[in-house]
Design an enzyme around this catalytic site. Structure first.
Site, PDB file in Angstrom:
ATOM      1  N   LYS A 201      11.078  -0.033  23.611  1.00  0.00           N
ATOM      2  CA  LYS A 201      11.624  -0.817  22.505  1.00  0.00           C
ATOM      3  C   LYS A 201      12.752  -0.024  21.832  1.00  0.00           C
ATOM      4  CE  LYS A 201       8.124   0.835  19.207  1.00  0.00           C
ATOM      5  NZ  LYS A 201       6.942   0.495  18.410  1.00  0.00           N
ATOM      6  N   HIS A 202      13.706  -0.695  21.176  1.00  0.00           N
ATOM      7  CA  HIS A 202      13.832  -2.099  20.851  1.00  0.00           C
ATOM      8  C   HIS A 202      15.081  -2.621  21.538  1.00  0.00           C
ATOM      9  CE1 HIS A 202      11.709  -0.030  17.567  1.00  0.00           C
ATOM     10  NE2 HIS A 202      11.001  -1.147  17.435  1.00  0.00           N
TER      11      HIS A 202
ATOM     12  N   ASP B  81       1.360   0.010  16.864  1.00  0.00           N
ATOM     13  CA  ASP B  81       2.534   0.887  16.820  1.00  0.00           C
ATOM     14  C   ASP B  81       2.048   2.314  16.646  1.00  0.00           C
ATOM     15  OD1 ASP B  81       4.952  -0.742  17.031  1.00  0.00           O
ATOM     16  OD2 ASP B  81       4.209  -1.713  15.220  1.00  0.00           O
TER      17      ASP B  81
ATOM     18  N   ARG C 102      12.006   8.044  14.724  1.00  0.00           N
ATOM     19  CA  ARG C 102      11.146   7.357  15.695  1.00  0.00           C
ATOM     20  C   ARG C 102      11.737   7.422  17.103  1.00  0.00           C
ATOM     21  NH1 ARG C 102      10.884   1.493  13.545  1.00  0.00           N
ATOM     22  NH2 ARG C 102       9.378   1.222  15.244  1.00  0.00           N
TER      23      ARG C 102
ATOM     24  N   ARG D  85      -2.065   6.023  12.975  1.00  0.00           N
ATOM     25  CA  ARG D  85      -2.552   4.777  12.375  1.00  0.00           C
ATOM     26  C   ARG D  85      -4.038   4.807  12.068  1.00  0.00           C
ATOM     27  NH1 ARG D  85       2.198   2.857  10.744  1.00  0.00           N
ATOM     28  NH2 ARG D  85       3.614   2.385  12.451  1.00  0.00           N
TER      29      ARG D  85
ATOM     30  N   ASP E  14       9.889  -8.365  18.858  1.00  0.00           N
ATOM     31  CA  ASP E  14       9.454  -7.600  17.694  1.00  0.00           C
ATOM     32  C   ASP E  14       8.803  -8.605  16.739  1.00  0.00           C
ATOM     33  OD1 ASP E  14       9.052  -5.518  15.929  1.00  0.00           O
ATOM     34  OD2 ASP E  14      11.135  -4.855  15.914  1.00  0.00           O
TER      35      ASP E  14
ATOM     36  N   HIS F 270      13.810  -5.273   9.280  1.00  0.00           N
ATOM     37  CA  HIS F 270      12.698  -5.855   8.541  1.00  0.00           C
ATOM     38  C   HIS F 270      13.213  -6.718   7.387  1.00  0.00           C
ATOM     39  CE1 HIS F 270      10.656  -2.386  10.452  1.00  0.00           C
ATOM     40  NE2 HIS F 270       9.610  -3.171  10.448  1.00  0.00           N
TER      41      HIS F 270
END
Length: 547
Positions: free
Chosen positions: A190-191, A86, A160, A94, A275, A203
Protein backbone atom coordinates in the site's frame (compact mmCIF):
# COMPACT_ATOMS: atom_id res chain seq x y z
CA UNK A 1 -10.69 -20.54 -8.11
CA UNK A 2 -13.23 -22.11 -10.49
CA UNK A 3 -15.96 -19.55 -11.16
CA UNK A 4 -18.51 -22.36 -11.58
CA UNK A 5 -18.79 -22.71 -7.80
CA UNK A 6 -20.00 -19.10 -7.59
CA UNK A 7 -22.79 -19.34 -10.16
CA UNK A 8 -25.37 -20.51 -7.62
CA UNK A 9 -24.39 -17.95 -4.96
CA UNK A 10 -26.89 -15.12 -4.60
CA UNK A 11 -25.94 -11.60 -5.62
CA UNK A 12 -26.31 -10.46 -2.03
CA UNK A 13 -23.95 -13.15 -0.73
CA UNK A 14 -21.42 -12.33 -3.45
CA UNK A 15 -21.58 -8.63 -2.64
CA UNK A 16 -21.26 -9.30 1.08
CA UNK A 17 -18.00 -11.21 0.55
CA UNK A 18 -16.39 -8.02 -0.77
CA UNK A 19 -17.06 -6.10 2.47
CA UNK A 20 -14.64 -5.70 5.39
CA UNK A 21 -15.98 -3.88 8.45
CA UNK A 22 -14.17 -2.52 11.45
CA UNK A 23 -14.76 -3.45 15.05
CA UNK A 24 -12.89 -3.34 18.32
CA UNK A 25 -10.66 -6.13 19.55
CA UNK A 26 -12.29 -5.78 22.96
CA UNK A 27 -15.00 -8.27 23.87
CA UNK A 28 -17.67 -5.93 25.23
CA UNK A 29 -19.55 -2.99 23.75
CA UNK A 30 -18.75 -0.62 26.59
CA UNK A 31 -15.10 -0.88 25.49
CA UNK A 32 -15.72 0.55 22.02
CA UNK A 33 -13.19 3.34 21.52
CA UNK A 34 -14.33 4.64 18.13
CA UNK A 35 -18.10 3.96 17.95
CA UNK A 36 -18.45 6.07 14.80
CA UNK A 37 -16.33 3.50 12.93
CA UNK A 38 -16.69 0.27 14.94
CA UNK A 39 -19.74 -1.98 14.89
CA UNK A 40 -21.04 -3.31 18.21
CA UNK A 41 -21.27 -7.00 19.09
CA UNK A 42 -24.86 -7.62 18.01
CA UNK A 43 -24.43 -5.88 14.67
CA UNK A 44 -21.11 -7.65 14.11
CA UNK A 45 -22.68 -11.06 14.67
CA UNK A 46 -25.52 -10.18 12.30
CA UNK A 47 -23.14 -8.98 9.59
CA UNK A 48 -21.01 -12.13 9.83
CA UNK A 49 -23.62 -14.81 10.52
CA UNK A 50 -26.65 -13.54 8.60
CA UNK A 51 -25.31 -11.14 5.97
CA UNK A 52 -22.07 -13.02 5.26
CA UNK A 53 -19.48 -10.24 5.06
CA UNK A 54 -16.02 -11.24 3.91
CA UNK A 55 -13.78 -9.87 6.63
CA UNK A 56 -13.11 -7.72 9.67
CA UNK A 57 -10.44 -5.16 10.52
CA UNK A 58 -9.55 -4.84 14.20
CA UNK A 59 -8.10 -2.21 16.51
CA UNK A 60 -7.56 -2.22 20.27
CA UNK A 61 -7.42 -4.75 23.14
CA UNK A 62 -4.73 -7.15 24.28
CA UNK A 63 -3.54 -10.05 22.19
CA UNK A 64 -5.41 -12.53 24.40
CA UNK A 65 -8.69 -10.65 23.98
CA UNK A 66 -8.19 -10.30 20.24
CA UNK A 67 -7.47 -14.02 19.90
CA UNK A 68 -10.74 -14.83 21.66
CA UNK A 69 -12.62 -12.32 19.55
CA UNK A 70 -11.25 -13.82 16.34
CA UNK A 71 -12.23 -17.33 17.47
CA UNK A 72 -15.72 -16.05 18.19
CA UNK A 73 -16.06 -14.31 14.81
CA UNK A 74 -14.77 -17.26 12.81
CA UNK A 75 -17.27 -19.44 14.65
CA UNK A 76 -20.10 -17.24 13.35
CA UNK A 77 -18.92 -17.34 9.73
CA UNK A 78 -20.21 -19.74 7.07
CA UNK A 79 -17.31 -18.77 4.80
CA UNK A 80 -14.13 -18.15 6.82
CA UNK A 81 -13.29 -14.51 7.37
CA UNK A 82 -10.26 -12.50 6.40
CA UNK A 83 -9.08 -10.86 9.63
CA UNK A 84 -6.76 -7.89 9.25
CA UNK A 85 -5.22 -4.91 11.01
CA UNK A 86 -2.85 -2.03 10.28
CA UNK A 87 0.21 -3.53 11.97
CA UNK A 88 3.06 -1.74 10.21
CA UNK A 89 5.03 -1.75 13.48
CA UNK A 90 4.04 -5.25 14.53
CA UNK A 91 1.15 -6.85 16.37
CA UNK A 92 2.24 -5.05 19.54
CA UNK A 93 1.63 -1.66 17.89
CA UNK A 94 -2.12 -2.28 18.03
CA UNK A 95 -2.47 -5.10 20.56
CA UNK A 96 -0.39 -5.10 23.76
CA UNK A 97 1.30 -8.37 24.60
CA UNK A 98 3.12 -8.86 21.30
CA UNK A 99 6.25 -7.40 19.70
CA UNK A 100 6.23 -3.67 18.91
CA UNK A 101 8.79 -2.57 16.31
CA UNK A 102 10.11 0.90 15.51
CA UNK A 103 8.34 2.46 12.49
CA UNK A 104 9.34 1.09 9.08
CA UNK A 105 11.52 4.09 8.22
CA UNK A 106 13.97 2.94 10.90
CA UNK A 107 15.08 0.35 8.36
CA UNK A 108 15.99 3.20 6.02
CA UNK A 109 18.10 4.56 8.86
CA UNK A 110 19.94 1.24 8.97
CA UNK A 111 20.26 1.22 5.17
CA UNK A 112 22.11 4.55 5.23
CA UNK A 113 25.23 2.75 6.40
CA UNK A 114 24.45 -0.91 5.60
CA UNK A 115 21.74 -1.82 3.09
CA UNK A 116 22.41 -5.55 3.43
CA UNK A 117 21.85 -5.35 7.17
CA UNK A 118 18.61 -3.43 6.61
CA UNK A 119 17.44 -6.12 4.19
CA UNK A 120 18.24 -8.89 6.69
CA UNK A 121 16.43 -7.07 9.49
CA UNK A 122 13.41 -6.37 7.25
CA UNK A 123 13.11 -10.08 6.51
CA UNK A 124 13.26 -10.87 10.21
CA UNK A 125 10.67 -8.17 10.93
CA UNK A 126 8.28 -9.56 8.30
CA UNK A 127 8.63 -13.07 9.71
CA UNK A 128 7.99 -11.97 13.30
CA UNK A 129 4.91 -9.96 12.39
CA UNK A 130 3.47 -12.78 10.30
CA UNK A 131 4.15 -15.42 12.96
CA UNK A 132 2.61 -13.34 15.74
CA UNK A 133 -0.42 -12.49 13.59
CA UNK A 134 -0.94 -16.18 12.97
CA UNK A 135 -0.65 -16.91 16.69
CA UNK A 136 -3.71 -14.79 17.49
CA UNK A 137 -5.69 -15.96 14.45
CA UNK A 138 -5.09 -12.97 12.19
CA UNK A 139 -4.58 -13.99 8.57
CA UNK A 140 -4.20 -10.73 6.62
CA UNK A 141 -1.43 -8.19 7.21
CA UNK A 142 -2.20 -4.68 5.95
CA UNK A 143 1.52 -4.25 5.41
CA UNK A 144 4.00 -3.41 3.99
CA UNK A 145 3.69 0.31 3.30
CA UNK A 146 5.69 0.68 0.08
CA UNK A 147 5.19 4.40 -0.53
CA UNK A 148 8.37 6.39 -1.20
CA UNK A 149 8.21 9.18 1.37
CA UNK A 150 10.12 11.86 -0.52
CA UNK A 151 8.07 14.72 0.94
CA UNK A 152 9.17 15.58 4.51
CA UNK A 153 5.85 17.38 5.06
CA UNK A 154 3.83 14.24 4.34
CA UNK A 155 1.37 14.04 7.26
CA UNK A 156 -0.05 10.60 6.58
CA UNK A 157 2.85 8.37 5.37
CA UNK A 158 6.02 9.85 6.83
CA UNK A 159 7.89 7.27 8.99
CA UNK A 160 5.41 4.57 7.95
CA UNK A 161 7.43 4.22 4.73
CA UNK A 162 10.58 2.14 4.31
CA UNK A 163 12.48 5.15 3.04
CA UNK A 164 12.80 8.12 0.72
CA UNK A 165 14.23 6.53 -2.43
CA UNK A 166 12.69 3.86 -4.68
CA UNK A 167 15.77 1.64 -4.62
CA UNK A 168 15.87 1.38 -0.83
CA UNK A 169 12.10 1.02 -0.48
CA UNK A 170 12.00 -1.68 -3.16
CA UNK A 171 14.81 -3.71 -1.60
CA UNK A 172 13.35 -3.55 1.91
CA UNK A 173 9.84 -4.25 0.62
CA UNK A 174 10.99 -7.44 -1.09
CA UNK A 175 12.81 -8.59 2.04
CA UNK A 176 9.84 -7.89 4.31
CA UNK A 177 7.47 -9.86 2.07
CA UNK A 178 9.98 -12.71 1.83
CA UNK A 179 10.05 -12.89 5.62
CA UNK A 180 6.27 -12.82 5.98
CA UNK A 181 5.90 -15.56 3.37
CA UNK A 182 7.43 -18.03 5.81
CA UNK A 183 3.93 -18.21 7.33
CA UNK A 184 0.47 -18.68 5.76
CA UNK A 185 -0.75 -15.08 6.01
CA UNK A 186 -1.59 -12.51 3.34
CA UNK A 187 0.56 -9.43 2.72
CA UNK A 188 -0.57 -6.09 1.31
CA UNK A 189 1.41 -3.47 -0.59
CA UNK A 190 0.00 0.00 0.00
CA UNK A 191 -0.93 2.73 -0.97
CA UNK A 192 -1.17 2.35 -4.77
CA UNK A 193 -0.06 4.13 -6.92
CA UNK A 194 2.09 5.84 -4.25
CA UNK A 195 1.17 8.23 -1.44
CA UNK A 196 4.68 9.37 -0.51
CA UNK A 197 4.84 12.78 -2.19
CA UNK A 198 1.78 14.41 -0.65
CA UNK A 199 1.38 17.19 1.89
CA UNK A 200 -2.35 16.61 2.45
CA UNK A 201 -3.79 13.90 4.70
CA UNK A 202 -6.20 11.76 2.67
CA UNK A 203 -8.08 11.03 5.88
CA UNK A 204 -9.25 14.63 5.58
CA UNK A 205 -9.11 15.64 1.89
CA UNK A 206 -8.11 14.38 -1.56
CA UNK A 207 -4.41 14.98 -2.33
CA UNK A 208 -3.19 15.60 -5.87
CA UNK A 209 0.07 14.25 -7.29
CA UNK A 210 1.07 16.15 -10.44
CA UNK A 211 4.06 14.08 -11.56
CA UNK A 212 4.30 12.85 -15.14
CA UNK A 213 4.39 9.19 -16.17
CA UNK A 214 8.18 8.99 -16.36
CA UNK A 215 8.52 10.19 -12.77
CA UNK A 216 5.71 7.93 -11.52
CA UNK A 217 7.31 4.90 -13.15
CA UNK A 218 10.76 5.73 -11.81
CA UNK A 219 9.75 6.51 -8.23
CA UNK A 220 6.20 5.83 -7.03
CA UNK A 221 5.48 2.63 -8.95
CA UNK A 222 8.87 0.94 -8.58
CA UNK A 223 8.32 -0.54 -5.09
CA UNK A 224 4.92 -1.90 -6.15
CA UNK A 225 6.61 -3.71 -9.02
CA UNK A 226 9.08 -5.16 -6.52
CA UNK A 227 6.23 -6.27 -4.26
CA UNK A 228 4.35 -7.89 -7.15
CA UNK A 229 7.50 -9.67 -8.25
CA UNK A 230 7.81 -11.09 -4.71
CA UNK A 231 4.25 -12.42 -4.85
CA UNK A 232 2.47 -9.93 -2.59
CA UNK A 233 -1.11 -11.11 -2.04
CA UNK A 234 -2.98 -7.81 -2.05
CA UNK A 235 -2.57 -4.20 -3.12
CA UNK A 236 -4.37 -1.37 -1.34
CA UNK A 237 -5.43 1.71 -3.26
CA UNK A 238 -4.64 5.25 -2.18
CA UNK A 239 -7.28 7.96 -2.25
CA UNK A 240 -5.42 10.31 -4.59
CA UNK A 241 -5.92 12.40 -7.70
CA UNK A 242 -3.12 11.66 -10.18
CA UNK A 243 -3.94 13.51 -13.43
CA UNK A 244 -1.18 11.74 -15.40
CA UNK A 245 -2.98 8.45 -14.74
CA UNK A 246 -6.60 9.62 -14.76
CA UNK A 247 -7.65 13.24 -15.12
CA UNK A 248 -11.24 12.52 -14.06
CA UNK A 249 -11.41 9.98 -11.23
CA UNK A 250 -9.57 9.50 -7.93
CA UNK A 251 -7.30 6.47 -8.14
CA UNK A 252 -9.60 4.25 -6.04
CA UNK A 253 -12.40 4.86 -8.59
CA UNK A 254 -10.21 4.73 -11.67
CA UNK A 255 -10.42 1.74 -14.00
CA UNK A 256 -7.39 3.17 -15.79
CA UNK A 257 -5.40 2.84 -12.54
CA UNK A 258 -6.86 -0.24 -10.82
CA UNK A 259 -7.45 -2.41 -13.88
CA UNK A 260 -5.49 -1.10 -16.88
CA UNK A 261 -2.32 -0.16 -14.96
CA UNK A 262 -2.24 -2.45 -11.92
CA UNK A 263 -3.71 -5.61 -13.44
CA UNK A 264 -2.88 -5.05 -17.10
CA UNK A 265 0.46 -3.32 -17.36
CA UNK A 266 1.91 -4.42 -14.01
CA UNK A 267 0.49 -7.95 -14.10
CA UNK A 268 -1.02 -8.11 -10.60
CA UNK A 269 -3.57 -10.91 -10.26
CA UNK A 270 -4.17 -10.85 -6.50
CA UNK A 271 -6.70 -9.01 -4.36
CA UNK A 272 -7.18 -5.26 -4.76
CA UNK A 273 -8.54 -3.57 -1.65
CA UNK A 274 -9.60 0.04 -1.13
CA UNK A 275 -8.17 2.13 1.61
CA UNK A 276 -10.88 2.88 4.19
CA UNK A 277 -13.89 4.41 2.46
CA UNK A 278 -14.81 6.33 5.61
CA UNK A 279 -11.79 8.57 4.99
CA UNK A 280 -12.66 12.18 4.29
CA UNK A 281 -11.04 12.18 0.83
CA UNK A 282 -13.83 9.84 -0.31
CA UNK A 283 -16.72 9.83 2.16
CA UNK A 284 -17.17 13.60 2.29
CA UNK A 285 -17.23 13.95 -1.49
CA UNK A 286 -18.90 10.82 -2.82
CA UNK A 287 -20.93 9.23 -0.02
CA UNK A 288 -21.44 5.55 0.71
CA UNK A 289 -23.29 4.28 -2.36
CA UNK A 290 -21.31 5.94 -5.12
CA UNK A 291 -17.93 5.33 -3.51
CA UNK A 292 -18.64 1.60 -3.23
CA UNK A 293 -20.02 1.21 -6.75
CA UNK A 294 -17.28 3.28 -8.37
CA UNK A 295 -14.65 1.17 -6.58
CA UNK A 296 -16.13 -2.07 -7.92
CA UNK A 297 -16.42 -0.63 -11.44
CA UNK A 298 -12.75 0.36 -11.26
CA UNK A 299 -11.76 -3.24 -10.58
CA UNK A 300 -11.44 -3.34 -6.79
CA UNK A 301 -12.23 -6.63 -5.06
CA UNK A 302 -12.52 -5.68 -1.37
CA UNK A 303 -14.34 -2.68 0.08
CA UNK A 304 -12.63 -1.67 3.32
CA UNK A 305 -14.68 0.13 5.95
CA UNK A 306 -17.61 1.50 3.96
CA UNK A 307 -19.67 4.11 5.78
CA UNK A 308 -22.58 1.64 5.94
CA UNK A 309 -21.91 -2.05 5.30
CA UNK A 310 -25.50 -3.09 4.58
CA UNK A 311 -26.00 -0.07 2.34
CA UNK A 312 -22.78 -0.93 0.53
CA UNK A 313 -23.98 -4.48 -0.17
CA UNK A 314 -27.33 -3.18 -1.43
CA UNK A 315 -25.50 -0.68 -3.66
CA UNK A 316 -23.42 -3.45 -5.27
CA UNK A 317 -26.50 -5.62 -5.84
CA UNK A 318 -28.37 -2.72 -7.44
CA UNK A 319 -25.32 -1.89 -9.60
CA UNK A 320 -25.35 -5.46 -10.98
CA UNK A 321 -29.10 -5.48 -11.49
CA UNK A 322 -28.96 -2.12 -13.31
CA UNK A 323 -26.04 -3.20 -15.50
CA UNK A 324 -23.43 -0.79 -14.10
CA UNK A 325 -21.45 -3.85 -12.92
CA UNK A 326 -21.65 -7.28 -14.52
CA UNK A 327 -22.23 -10.36 -12.42
CA UNK A 328 -19.14 -11.87 -14.02
CA UNK A 329 -17.00 -9.00 -12.70
CA UNK A 330 -18.42 -9.50 -9.21
CA UNK A 331 -17.82 -13.25 -9.41
CA UNK A 332 -14.23 -12.63 -10.48
CA UNK A 333 -13.71 -10.38 -7.47
CA UNK A 334 -15.11 -12.97 -5.09
CA UNK A 335 -13.04 -15.69 -6.78
CA UNK A 336 -9.88 -13.71 -6.04
CA UNK A 337 -11.01 -13.21 -2.44
CA UNK A 338 -11.75 -16.93 -2.02
CA UNK A 339 -8.44 -17.89 -3.61
CA UNK A 340 -6.73 -15.73 -0.99
CA UNK A 341 -8.81 -17.33 1.74
CA UNK A 342 -7.84 -20.80 0.58
CA UNK A 343 -4.22 -19.88 1.26
CA UNK A 344 -4.77 -18.92 4.89
CA UNK A 345 -8.00 -20.20 6.41
CA UNK A 346 -6.40 -23.36 7.75
CA UNK A 347 -3.88 -21.36 9.72
CA UNK A 348 -3.82 -21.97 13.48
CA UNK A 349 -6.68 -20.15 15.14
CA UNK A 350 -9.11 -20.52 12.20
CA UNK A 351 -11.85 -23.17 12.04
CA UNK A 352 -12.10 -25.69 9.27
CA UNK A 353 -15.01 -25.61 6.85
CA UNK A 354 -15.51 -24.84 3.20
CA UNK A 355 -11.81 -24.46 2.47
CA UNK A 356 -10.35 -27.13 4.73
CA UNK A 357 -7.48 -29.28 3.51
CA UNK A 358 -7.42 -31.42 6.61
CA UNK A 359 -5.13 -29.36 8.81
CA UNK A 360 -6.60 -29.52 12.33
CA UNK A 361 -7.79 -26.38 14.02
CA UNK A 362 -5.49 -25.28 16.84
CA UNK A 363 -7.51 -23.61 19.59
CA UNK A 364 -6.21 -20.53 21.35
CA UNK A 365 -4.58 -21.33 24.69
CA UNK A 366 -2.54 -19.30 27.14
CA UNK A 367 0.47 -21.57 26.59
CA UNK A 368 0.28 -21.12 22.84
CA UNK A 369 0.18 -17.32 23.09
CA UNK A 370 3.01 -17.22 25.63
CA UNK A 371 5.18 -19.47 23.46
CA UNK A 372 4.59 -17.56 20.21
CA UNK A 373 4.33 -13.88 21.16
CA UNK A 374 7.09 -11.43 22.16
CA UNK A 375 9.83 -14.04 22.02
CA UNK A 376 13.51 -13.18 22.76
CA UNK A 377 14.52 -13.47 19.11
CA UNK A 378 11.87 -10.89 18.18
CA UNK A 379 13.13 -8.54 20.90
CA UNK A 380 16.67 -8.91 19.53
CA UNK A 381 15.46 -7.85 16.09
CA UNK A 382 13.74 -4.80 17.57
CA UNK A 383 16.86 -3.82 19.47
CA UNK A 384 19.06 -4.26 16.42
CA UNK A 385 16.85 -2.01 14.31
CA UNK A 386 16.82 0.63 17.07
CA UNK A 387 20.58 0.56 17.65
CA UNK A 388 21.56 0.59 14.00
CA UNK A 389 19.23 3.49 13.10
CA UNK A 390 20.11 5.96 15.88
CA UNK A 391 21.40 9.37 14.77
CA UNK A 392 23.45 11.83 16.84
CA UNK A 393 24.33 15.53 16.78
CA UNK A 394 27.17 17.19 18.73
CA UNK A 395 27.43 13.88 20.47
CA UNK A 396 28.96 13.65 23.89
CA UNK A 397 27.57 12.00 26.97
CA UNK A 398 25.57 13.97 29.51
CA UNK A 399 27.25 14.00 32.90
CA UNK A 400 25.23 13.34 36.09
CA UNK A 401 23.80 16.33 37.96
CA UNK A 402 22.65 16.83 41.51
CA UNK A 403 19.15 18.14 40.82
CA UNK A 404 18.02 18.28 37.20
CA UNK A 405 14.77 18.39 35.26
CA UNK A 406 13.45 15.61 33.02
CA UNK A 407 11.11 17.42 30.64
CA UNK A 408 9.05 15.21 28.31
CA UNK A 409 6.81 16.50 25.53
CA UNK A 410 4.50 14.33 23.46
CA UNK A 411 1.49 14.95 21.26
CA UNK A 412 -1.00 13.71 23.84
CA UNK A 413 -0.71 12.16 27.26
CA UNK A 414 -4.27 10.86 27.19
CA UNK A 415 -4.17 7.06 27.04
CA UNK A 416 -0.47 7.17 26.12
CA UNK A 417 1.30 3.82 25.97
CA UNK A 418 4.63 5.58 25.56
CA UNK A 419 4.96 7.79 28.64
CA UNK A 420 3.56 5.76 31.52
CA UNK A 421 5.02 5.69 35.00
CA UNK A 422 7.27 2.73 34.09
CA UNK A 423 8.47 4.10 30.74
CA UNK A 424 12.27 4.33 30.51
CA UNK A 425 11.93 8.00 29.50
CA UNK A 426 10.46 8.54 32.95
CA UNK A 427 12.48 6.11 35.07
CA UNK A 428 16.06 6.32 33.69
CA UNK A 429 16.95 10.06 33.89
CA UNK A 430 16.51 10.18 37.70
CA UNK A 431 19.44 7.74 38.02
CA UNK A 432 21.59 10.52 36.58
CA UNK A 433 20.19 13.27 38.78
CA UNK A 434 17.40 14.48 36.48
CA UNK A 435 14.71 13.86 39.08
CA UNK A 436 12.25 16.70 38.49
CA UNK A 437 9.73 15.17 36.09
CA UNK A 438 7.60 17.48 33.95
CA UNK A 439 5.19 16.14 31.33
CA UNK A 440 3.86 18.40 28.59
CA UNK A 441 1.53 17.81 25.63
CA UNK A 442 -0.46 19.91 23.18
CA UNK A 443 -3.17 20.38 25.81
CA UNK A 444 -0.72 21.92 28.30
CA UNK A 445 -0.87 25.70 28.79
CA UNK A 446 2.20 27.56 27.55
CA UNK A 447 5.28 26.19 29.30
CA UNK A 448 7.66 28.57 31.10
CA UNK A 449 11.23 27.76 32.06
CA UNK A 450 10.96 29.17 35.60
CA UNK A 451 13.75 28.37 38.02
CA UNK A 452 17.12 27.67 36.38
CA UNK A 453 17.54 23.91 36.40
CA UNK A 454 19.72 21.66 34.16
CA UNK A 455 17.25 20.00 31.84
CA UNK A 456 17.13 17.00 29.56
CA UNK A 457 14.43 17.59 26.95
CA UNK A 458 12.78 14.47 25.51
CA UNK A 459 10.44 14.92 22.54
CA UNK A 460 8.12 12.21 21.24
CA UNK A 461 7.00 13.59 17.88
CA UNK A 462 6.20 11.75 14.65
CA UNK A 463 3.85 12.07 11.69
CA UNK A 464 0.30 12.07 12.98
CA UNK A 465 -2.56 11.25 10.58
CA UNK A 466 -5.84 13.10 11.20
CA UNK A 467 -4.28 15.64 13.56
CA UNK A 468 -0.93 16.68 12.13
CA UNK A 469 2.07 17.74 14.22
CA UNK A 470 2.48 21.42 13.46
CA UNK A 471 1.24 22.58 16.86
CA UNK A 472 3.38 20.07 18.73
CA UNK A 473 6.48 20.98 16.71
CA UNK A 474 5.92 24.69 17.37
CA UNK A 475 5.47 23.94 21.07
CA UNK A 476 8.67 21.88 21.13
CA UNK A 477 10.64 24.60 19.36
CA UNK A 478 9.41 27.25 21.82
CA UNK A 479 10.42 25.13 24.81
CA UNK A 480 13.79 24.32 23.26
CA UNK A 481 14.56 27.99 22.62
CA UNK A 482 13.66 28.92 26.21
CA UNK A 483 16.01 26.28 27.55
CA UNK A 484 18.80 27.38 25.23
CA UNK A 485 18.39 31.08 26.00
CA UNK A 486 18.39 30.45 29.76
CA UNK A 487 21.33 28.01 29.42
CA UNK A 488 19.42 25.19 31.07
CA UNK A 489 19.53 22.65 28.24
CA UNK A 490 21.76 19.68 29.06
CA UNK A 491 20.72 17.49 26.14
CA UNK A 492 18.00 16.75 23.61
CA UNK A 493 16.47 13.39 22.73
CA UNK A 494 13.91 13.11 19.96
CA UNK A 495 11.95 9.95 19.28
CA UNK A 496 9.95 9.71 16.05
CA UNK A 497 10.40 12.07 13.13
CA UNK A 498 13.83 12.46 11.48
CA UNK A 499 12.47 15.58 9.78
CA UNK A 500 11.80 17.29 13.11
CA UNK A 501 15.27 16.27 14.33
CA UNK A 502 16.83 17.82 11.23
CA UNK A 503 14.83 21.00 11.83
CA UNK A 504 15.73 21.39 15.53
CA UNK A 505 19.39 20.39 15.69
CA UNK A 506 20.72 23.48 13.86
CA UNK A 507 19.30 25.51 16.76
CA UNK A 508 21.51 23.76 19.31
CA UNK A 509 24.70 25.31 20.73
CA UNK A 510 27.83 23.30 19.96
CA UNK A 511 28.15 22.00 23.49
CA UNK A 512 24.66 20.42 23.61
CA UNK A 513 24.39 16.73 22.61
CA UNK A 514 21.34 15.38 20.82
CA UNK A 515 20.22 11.87 19.86
CA UNK A 516 17.46 10.62 17.61
CA UNK A 517 15.54 7.36 17.37
CA UNK A 518 12.79 6.52 14.91
CA UNK A 519 11.26 4.36 17.62
CA UNK A 520 9.28 5.76 20.52
CA UNK A 521 8.78 2.40 22.19
CA UNK A 522 10.35 1.35 25.50
CA UNK A 523 13.23 -0.44 23.81
CA UNK A 524 14.12 2.73 21.92
CA UNK A 525 13.89 4.89 25.04
CA UNK A 526 16.14 2.52 26.97
CA UNK A 527 18.81 2.21 24.28
CA UNK A 528 19.00 5.94 23.53
CA UNK A 529 19.10 7.05 27.15
CA UNK A 530 21.74 4.48 28.05
CA UNK A 531 23.90 5.90 25.28
CA UNK A 532 23.42 9.60 25.94
CA UNK A 533 23.97 9.49 29.71
CA UNK A 534 27.44 8.98 31.11
CA UNK A 535 27.51 5.90 33.36
CA UNK A 536 26.77 7.01 36.92
CA UNK A 537 29.43 4.80 38.44
CA UNK A 538 32.16 6.38 36.34
CA UNK A 539 31.07 9.98 36.69
CA UNK A 540 29.21 10.45 39.94
CA UNK A 541 32.31 11.93 41.64
CA UNK A 542 33.20 14.18 38.73
CA UNK A 543 32.09 17.52 40.18
CA UNK A 544 33.15 19.41 37.06
CA UNK A 545 30.49 17.52 35.13
CA UNK A 546 27.73 18.74 37.43
CA UNK A 547 25.73 21.94 37.10
Amino acid sequence: MDLACLQNVSLKKLAAQTIVVRTTGFLFDDQLQYPQWEVDAARLKHLIQDVGIGGVILLGASTAEVALKIEQMQGWAEVPLLICADIEEGIGQRFPGATWFPPPMALAGVAKHDLNQAIALAEQMGAVIAQEALAIGMNWLLTPTVDVNNNPDNPVINVRAFGETPDVVSAITAAYIRGAQQFPVLTTAKHFPGHGDTAIDSHLALPTIDHDLDRLNAVELAPFRAAIAMGVDAVMSAHLHVPALDAEYPTTFSRKVMTDLLRGEMGFDGVIVTDALVMGAIADRYGNVESVVQSIIAGVDVILMPVDAVGAIEAIVQAVESGRVTREQLEQAVARIWTAKQKVVNSPGLPGGQFTTGRPHQPITADRLIQQLAQPAAAQTVEAIVRESIATHNFQQIQPVTNGRNLILTDTLLDSRLVGRLAPAVTLPPHHGFRQLELVDRNTPEWRAGKLVPTVLQLLIRGNPLRGIQETVAQAKAILMQLIETQQLAGLVLYGSPYVFEMLTPLLPDRIPAMFSYGQIEAAQTIVLQQIFSPVEASVNNKEGMF
